[in-house]
Design an enzyme around this catalytic site. Structure first.
Site, PDB file in Angstrom:
ATOM      1  N   SER A  48       0.845  -1.207   0.000  1.00  9.85           N
ATOM      2  CA  SER A  48       0.000   0.000   0.000  1.00  9.85           C
ATOM      3  C   SER A  48       0.872   1.247   0.000  1.00  9.85           C
ATOM      4  CB  SER A  48      -0.927   0.011   1.217  1.00  9.85           C
ATOM      5  OG  SER A  48      -1.876  -1.018   1.129  1.00  9.85           O
ATOM      6  N   SER A  89      -6.943  -3.187   5.056  1.00  6.91           N
ATOM      7  CA  SER A  89      -7.647  -3.607   6.268  1.00  6.91           C
ATOM      8  C   SER A  89      -8.109  -2.428   7.100  1.00  6.91           C
ATOM      9  CB  SER A  89      -6.734  -4.497   7.123  1.00  6.91           C
ATOM     10  OG  SER A  89      -5.658  -3.727   7.658  1.00  6.91           O
ATOM     11  N   GLU A  91      -6.439  -1.365   9.483  1.00  6.37           N
ATOM     12  CA  GLU A  91      -5.993  -1.682  10.840  1.00  6.37           C
ATOM     13  C   GLU A  91      -4.475  -1.791  10.954  1.00  6.37           C
ATOM     14  OE1 GLU A  91      -7.925  -1.513  13.333  1.00  6.37           O
ATOM     15  OE2 GLU A  91      -9.880  -1.628  12.349  1.00  6.37           O
ATOM     16  N   GLU A 152      -4.509  -3.575  -3.500  1.00  4.46           N
ATOM     17  CA  GLU A 152      -3.480  -2.674  -4.012  1.00  4.46           C
ATOM     18  C   GLU A 152      -3.695  -2.339  -5.478  1.00  4.46           C
ATOM     19  OE1 GLU A 152      -1.729  -5.624  -2.461  1.00  4.46           O
ATOM     20  OE2 GLU A 152      -1.402  -4.666  -0.524  1.00  4.46           O
TER      21      GLU A 152
END
Length: 185
Positions: A48, A89, A91, A152
């Site tokens: 990412s 995510s 997170e 991605e």
């Protein structure tokens, strides 16, 4: 069918499906927040992070004052700035820490994630939700590249499409982008 061709077809179909679910109003708000920022910082971890770097480069080509968080030349963040966080995510611990720092500095936080119920989403001023393998349990991950590939790739296509929209709204030509492209390579 060839495994490579099969994976490419799954990825291509996924991007088409993700684009049909994209909320244009959120994209427009995302673009407005980028335009409003004095400086635009982008961040992400792992792959990412590579997507973030590509987006920061495109923003620079468009004439924005853009920076990649973590690079040695990244300046201080101020309340007039915008931060773009990318996390499938929502997170990722390093991304969450930087998102909290963004909010502590009263800067605008916009995110690209596939998890609207994530910690990152809860901190964000604007969220573009991207369909991915995190959000699509029907996808057999053994048929494509592992560990977030759909997120991605879809985020990259989305952000390059946003660049295209900005080019059109600001009447920026491909020739201008070429002039802004690095010459020290």
């Amino acid at each position: 069918m060839n495994q490579t061709k099969n994976s490419m077809e799954i990825i291509g179909n996924h991007i088409k499906e993700a684009s049909s679910e994209l909320e244009q109003e959120m994209v427009n708000e995302f673009i407005n927040k980028i335009k409003e920022g004095n400086k635009v910082f982008v961040l992400g971890a792992g792959r990412s992070g590579f997507v973030a770097k590509m987006f920061a480069m495109r923003l620079m080509h468009l004439g924005f004052n853009s920076f990649v968080v973590g690079e040695t030349i990244t300046p201080a963040l101020s309340s007039e700035d915008t931060v773009v966080a990318i996390s499938g995510s929502g997170e990722t611990s390093s991304t969450i820490k930087l998102a909290k720092t963004t909010k502590e500095n009263n800067a605008t936080l916009i995110s690209v994630t596939s998890n609207r119920d994530s910690t990152l989403s809860s901190l964000s001023d604007n969220i573009i939700s991207v369909k991915s393998e995190f959000s699509n349990k029907k996808i057999d991950k053994t048929k494509i590249a592992p560990l977030g590939t759909l997120f991605e790739i879809t985020a990259l296509v989305l952000l390059d499409s946003i660049v295209s929209q900005i080019m059109k709204t600001k009447d920026i030509s491909e020739e201008y982008l070429e002039e802004m492209h690095a010459t020290l390579e």
